[in-house]
Design a protein around this motif. Structure first.
Motif, short mmCIF file in Angstrom:
data_model
loop_
_atom_site.label_atom_id
_atom_site.label_comp_id
_atom_site.label_asym_id
_atom_site.label_seq_id
_atom_site.Cartn_x
_atom_site.Cartn_y
_atom_site.Cartn_z
N CYS A 1 0.19 1.92 11.04
CA CYS A 1 0.33 2.02 9.58
C CYS A 1 -1.03 2.21 8.91
CB CYS A 1 1.01 0.77 9.03
SG CYS A 1 2.79 0.67 9.37
N LYS B 1 0.78 3.54 -3.51
CA LYS B 1 -0.26 4.56 -3.36
C LYS B 1 -0.03 5.82 -4.21
CE LYS B 1 1.66 6.51 0.95
NZ LYS B 1 2.00 7.86 0.43
N LEU C 1 -1.98 5.37 6.59
CA LEU C 1 -2.38 5.22 5.19
C LEU C 1 -3.72 5.89 4.92
CD1 LEU C 1 -1.30 1.52 4.59
CD2 LEU C 1 -0.43 3.51 3.35
N ASN D 1 -3.34 9.36 4.27
CA ASN D 1 -2.57 9.66 3.05
C ASN D 1 -3.22 9.12 1.79
OD1 ASN D 1 0.23 11.01 3.73
ND2 ASN D 1 -0.16 9.54 5.37
N VAL E 1 -5.19 6.38 1.01
CA VAL E 1 -5.52 5.00 0.69
C VAL E 1 -6.91 4.68 1.21
CG1 VAL E 1 -4.90 2.58 1.11
CG2 VAL E 1 -3.11 4.27 0.66
N ALA F 1 0.83 -1.21 0.00
CA ALA F 1 0.00 0.00 0.00
C ALA F 1 0.87 1.25 0.00
CB ALA F 1 -0.94 -0.01 1.20
N TYR F 2 1.90 1.27 0.85
CA TYR F 2 2.80 2.43 0.87
C TYR F 2 3.53 2.57 -0.47
CZ TYR F 2 2.36 3.70 5.79
OH TYR F 2 1.88 4.16 6.99
#
Length: 393
Positions: free
Chosen positions: A104, A22, A108, A111, A113, A18-19
Motif C-alpha cells: 500500500c 488523497k 500510494l 499515486n 501521496v 490516505a487512499y
C-alpha cells in the motif's frame, strides 16, 4: 489551494485515510520505517479483513489481493469439544501486515501521496502540528502521540487481560471449509488459527491469547525463532490436540525468522480529538481505540473509524477546521466503538450463561451457527447477543 493533511503512522487506519483523502487534499504520511524495512521486519500482529473492511477497501480503490485463499467460516471449539462451523455472509481475507502495508505504501507513493520518513517523539509532535491544516495521529499500539483523554466508561482495565503470542507457520494442514478456527479454554485463554497470505505463500497463523501467568503463558524469555517453534509445538500438543493432529512434523516451521511476536496491551479507549496551537488534532485506529485482540476486530474497527473520519472531513471540506470537526467525528464513531469495546471486554471474562447456551445450541442448529459466525464481521450483532437490554448512547 488544497488543504494539507498530515497522517502520522502507516498502519490500517493511516493507509485507508490516505487512499480516501488523497483526491481531495494534499496528503503527507509521516512514518518511522520504510516500506522495505516493514516488509523485511518482524510481524506486527494479525489482521483479518472481514466483509465490511473489504468493502471499504474497494470503495477507496485500495490494492486488490489474490482471492484464492478467502476465509469463509468460523470454527468454534470449547475445551476439546468442537461445537460447529458457522459460515460468514461475506468471505474474509488475512494478509501478512508486512506485505499489506508495504504494498500500500509503495502504491500510494506512485499515486501522489508524499511520505516523510522520520520518528516523531511526543516532544516533537506539537511542532509537527504547525506544518498542516489537520494532523491525524494513527500511530497504532505504540501511540498516541498526543494526550487524548481516556474514555473511562469504555476503559475498565489498568493491565493487559491477555498475553498475545503469535507465530506464522508452515506445515499445518488447513481446515475445510477454510476459515478462522477459534478454540476457547475457559480460565486459560484462547487459540486463533488463521489461514493467511504471505510472501512465502499460505501459512497458518497460530495466535495464542494467554491469561497472564496462566498455563498458556509459557513463552516468557523466548527470543529465537527455533525456541519459539519448539515451544509452540509443545503447547499445541498439550492444549490444542486437534490442531496438533494437523501439524506435519518435518514441515512445521516459522515462515521466516521474523515471523513471530509476543506482546501484551492494556485496552484503552480515548476521546479522539483535541486542539493544539488552535488547530484540531484527530486520533484514529489503535492509537485511540485500542481493544484487546480477542475478538479480531482491530482491522474492522480501524477501517470503520477511518471511514467515519473521512466522511466528517469531507463534510467540513469547505468549512473551518476546528474542535467541532473532532466532536462530529466522535459522535459518528462512538456508538460502534462502544459496541465493539463492550463485546471485546466481555470476551476476556467468563462467558455469560445465555451466551454459552447459544454456543451449545449452535452445535445442532446451522442457522444459529451462521448467526454466531456473523458476530466477527458485524460486531453489533455480537453486542446485541451479549447485552440484549443495552442501549447505545
Amino acid at each position: 489551494m488544497k488543504k494539507r493533511i498530515g497522517i502520522v503512522g502507516s498502519g490500517t487506519a493511516g493507509l485507508i485515510l490516505a487512499y480516501a483523502l488523497k483526491e481531495h487534499f494534499n496528503v503527507t504520511m509521516i512514518h518511522q520505517r520504510s516500506a522495505d524495512e516493514i516488509r523485511n521486519g518482524r510481524v506486527m500482529s494479525t489482521q483479518v479483513h472481514f466483509g465490511p473492511t473489504r468493502e471499504r477497501e474497494k470503495r477507496f480503490h485500495m490494492p486488490k489481493w489474490d482471492e484464492k485463499n478467502l476465509l469463509k467460516s468460523i470454527h468454534i471449539t470449547i475445551g476439546e469439544q468442537k461445537l460447529f462451523t458457522g459460515m460468514l455472509k461475506e468471505p474474509a481475507l488475512s494478509v501478512d501486515q508486512r506485505l499489506y502495508y508495504s504494498d500500500c505504501m509503495n502504491d500510494l507513493m506512485k499515486n501522489g501521496v508524499s511520505f516523510r520518513q522520520e520518528k516523531v517523539s511526543k516532544d516533537q509532535a506539537e511542532a509537527l502540528v504547525r506544518d498542516f491544516d489537520l494532523l491525524i495521529d494513527c500511530t497504532g499500539k505504540s501511540g498516541p502521540l498526543f494526550p487524548f483523554p481516556i474514555d473511562e466508561e469504555l476503559s475498565p482495565f489498568n493491565a493487559p487481560q491477555r498475553k498475545c503470542i503469535v507465530g506464522y507457520f508452515l506445515g499445518v494442514e488447513p481446515l475445510n471449509p477454510p476459515g478462522v478456527n477459534v478454540t476457547v479454554l475457559p480460565g486459560k485463554g484462547e487459540m486463533f488459527e488463521i489461514p493467511a497470505k504471505t510472501e512465502h505463500g499460505p501459512v497458518a497463523i497460530l495466535f495464542i491469547m494467554a491469561v497472564p501467568d496462566g498455563e498458556l503463558d509459557e513463552f516468557k524469555g523466548i527470543k529465537s525463532a527455533e525456541a519459539f517453534t519448539e515451544q509452540m509445538k509443545r503447547t499445541v500438543k498439550t492444549f490444542f490436540p486437534a490442531i496438533y493432529n494437523r501439524i506435519i512434523e518435518d514441515q512445521f516451521t516459522l515462515c521466516d525468522k521474523n515471523g513471530f511476536l509476543q506482546i501484551a496491551i492494556t485496552p484503552t479507549i480515548r476521546k479522539p480529538y483535541l486542539t493544539v496551537h488552535n488547530k484540531p488534532v484527530i486520533g484514529c485506529g489503535d492509537s485511540v481505540f485500542l481493544n484487546d485482540p480477542i475478538t479480531g476486530q482491530g482491522c474492522n474497527l480501524s477501517s470503520y473509524c477511518a471511514e467515519q473520519l473521512y466522511e466528517t472531513i469531507i463534510d467540513y471540506k469547505h468549512s473551518a477546521w476546528n474542535e467541532q470537526l473532532g466532536e462530529d467525528y466522535w459522535k459518528r464513531a462512538r456508538p460502534f466503538v462502544k459496541e465493539v469495546t463492550e463485546w471485546t471486554n466481555a470476551m476476556t471474562k467468563p462467558l455469560p450463561e445465555h451466551v454459552v447456551g447459544q454456543l451449545l445450541q449452535g452445535a445442532n442448529d446451522q442457522e444459529l451457527a451462521d448467526k454466531i459466525a456473523e458476530w466477527f464481521e458485524s460486531p453489533d450483532k455480537a453486542h446485541a447477543t451479549f447485552f440484549p437490554t443495552a442501549t447505545i448512547l
